[in-house]
Design a protein around this motif. Structure first.
Motif, PDB file in Angstrom:
ATOM      1  N   GLU A  88      69.129  14.869  94.980  1.00  0.00           N
ATOM      2  CA  GLU A  88      68.311  13.735  95.439  1.00  0.00           C
ATOM      3  C   GLU A  88      67.156  14.190  96.324  1.00  0.00           C
ATOM      4  N   SER A  89      67.433  15.101  97.247  1.00  0.00           N
ATOM      5  CA  SER A  89      66.383  15.539  98.174  1.00  0.00           C
ATOM      6  C   SER A  89      65.326  16.390  97.485  1.00  0.00           C
ATOM      7  N   SER A  90      65.688  16.984  96.352  1.00  0.00           N
ATOM      8  CA  SER A  90      64.785  17.904  95.653  1.00  0.00           C
ATOM      9  C   SER A  90      64.422  17.412  94.262  1.00  0.00           C
ATOM     10  N   LYS A  91      64.485  16.096  94.048  1.00  0.00           N
ATOM     11  CA  LYS A  91      64.286  15.590  92.685  1.00  0.00           C
ATOM     12  C   LYS A  91      62.909  15.924  92.115  1.00  0.00           C
ATOM     13  N   ASN A  92      61.915  16.140  92.953  1.00  0.00           N
ATOM     14  CA  ASN A  92      60.590  16.534  92.459  1.00  0.00           C
ATOM     15  C   ASN A  92      60.584  17.957  91.911  1.00  0.00           C
ATOM     16  N   TYR A  93      61.641  18.710  92.189  1.00  0.00           N
ATOM     17  CA  TYR A  93      61.721  20.108  91.760  1.00  0.00           C
ATOM     18  C   TYR A  93      62.941  20.355  90.881  1.00  0.00           C
ATOM     19  N   SER A  94      63.439  19.336  90.244  1.00  0.00           N
ATOM     20  CA  SER A  94      64.701  19.431  89.506  1.00  0.00           C
ATOM     21  C   SER A  94      64.685  20.519  88.426  1.00  0.00           C
ATOM     22  N   LYS A  95      63.522  20.830  87.867  1.00  0.00           N
ATOM     23  CA  LYS A  95      63.452  21.860  86.834  1.00  0.00           C
ATOM     24  C   LYS A  95      63.583  23.265  87.404  1.00  0.00           C
ATOM     25  N   ARG A  96      63.489  23.374  88.726  1.00  0.00           N
ATOM     26  CA  ARG A  96      63.587  24.697  89.370  1.00  0.00           C
ATOM     27  C   ARG A  96      64.865  24.854  90.188  1.00  0.00           C
ATOM     28  N   ILE A  97      65.790  23.929  90.004  1.00  0.00           N
ATOM     29  CA  ILE A  97      67.100  24.025  90.652  1.00  0.00           C
ATOM     30  C   ILE A  97      68.155  24.070  89.554  1.00  0.00           C
ATOM     31  N   ILE A  98      68.971  25.106  89.608  1.00  0.00           N
ATOM     32  CA  ILE A  98      70.032  25.272  88.611  1.00  0.00           C
ATOM     33  C   ILE A  98      71.364  25.253  89.355  1.00  0.00           C
ATOM     34  N   ILE A  99      72.187  24.283  89.020  1.00  0.00           N
ATOM     35  CA  ILE A  99      73.482  24.126  89.680  1.00  0.00           C
ATOM     36  C   ILE A  99      74.576  24.241  88.619  1.00  0.00           C
ATOM     37  N   ARG A 100      75.531  25.115  88.884  1.00  0.00           N
ATOM     38  CA  ARG A 100      76.640  25.338  87.965  1.00  0.00           C
ATOM     39  C   ARG A 100      77.954  25.329  88.739  1.00  0.00           C
TER      40      ARG A 100
END
Length: 193
Positions: free
Chosen positions: A63-75
């Motif tokens: 939520e805090s980084s939704k503008n950068y969602s393509k650069r955050i990878i969570i597994r």
């Protein structure tokens, strides 16, 4: 690694996602880092234990980084054969623990020569030499952690190579001490028997 991270420059957090591990600090830090460095990705691998109020850390970070969602990878947690290539190829590992007990995650990162950003008063300050083998931030301090990450990200190639070599040399020195102690204890055991 091959499917999601090959040829990407990324910071990594791996392990338990919880407040005690300081992962809640990422909520404010990740968007600032990704805004400032448009070539960086942020990778988070681990089990989400959530915040004390029951909120999911993955959800809060997303939520805090939704503008950068393509650069955050969570597994979710990965087995070692999948995790080690991710550690080995990271630019740095971020471990903002409030309290820890000489964590294996730090040892694993250092075994690959990867700099770790950790915190004072968490036991990570016993494993990291500030500005030589990584960076240390004040415990639980968002601004201090942010500044430590910035120091890591602004290293030039020569400085980074020097830091990686220092990490590997320090690991060898510590391993030598470990084996000396092991031999010492084996000799004592023989004498006692």
């Amino acid at each position: 690694y091959n499917n999601f991270l090959q040829k990407k420059k990324y910071l990594l957090y791996f392990g338990q996602l919880s407040r005690i591990k300081g992962v809640d600090l990422f909520i404010d830090i990740i968007p600032k880092i990704l805004y400032q460095f448009n070539d960086i990705f942020f990778v988070i691998v681990g089990r989400d234990d959530g915040l004390p109020n029951g909120k999911s850390l993955v959800h809060c970070i997303s939520e805090s980084s939704k503008n950068y969602s393509k650069r955050i990878i969570i597994r979710p947690s990965l087995n070692k054969s999948q995790l080690y290539p991710i550690i080995k190829n990271s630019f740095g590992v971020i471990m903002p623990s409030r309290v820890d007990n000489y964590p294996n995650a730090c040892l694993e990162a250092q075994s690959f020569g990867i700099p770790v950003v950790g915190t004072y008063g968490s036991s990570l300050d016993e494993m990291i030499i500030d500005e030589e083998t990584g960076y240390l931030a004040r415990n639980g301090d968002v601004n201090s952690l942010y500044e430590a990450i910035i120091k890591l990200l602004t290293l030039n190639k020569k400085e980074m190579n020097h830091m990686k070599a220092r990490i590997i040399n320090l690991r060898k020195e510590r391993s030598s001490v470990f084996f000396d102690l092991l031999d010492y204890y084996k000799n004592i055991k023989r004498i006692v028997e």
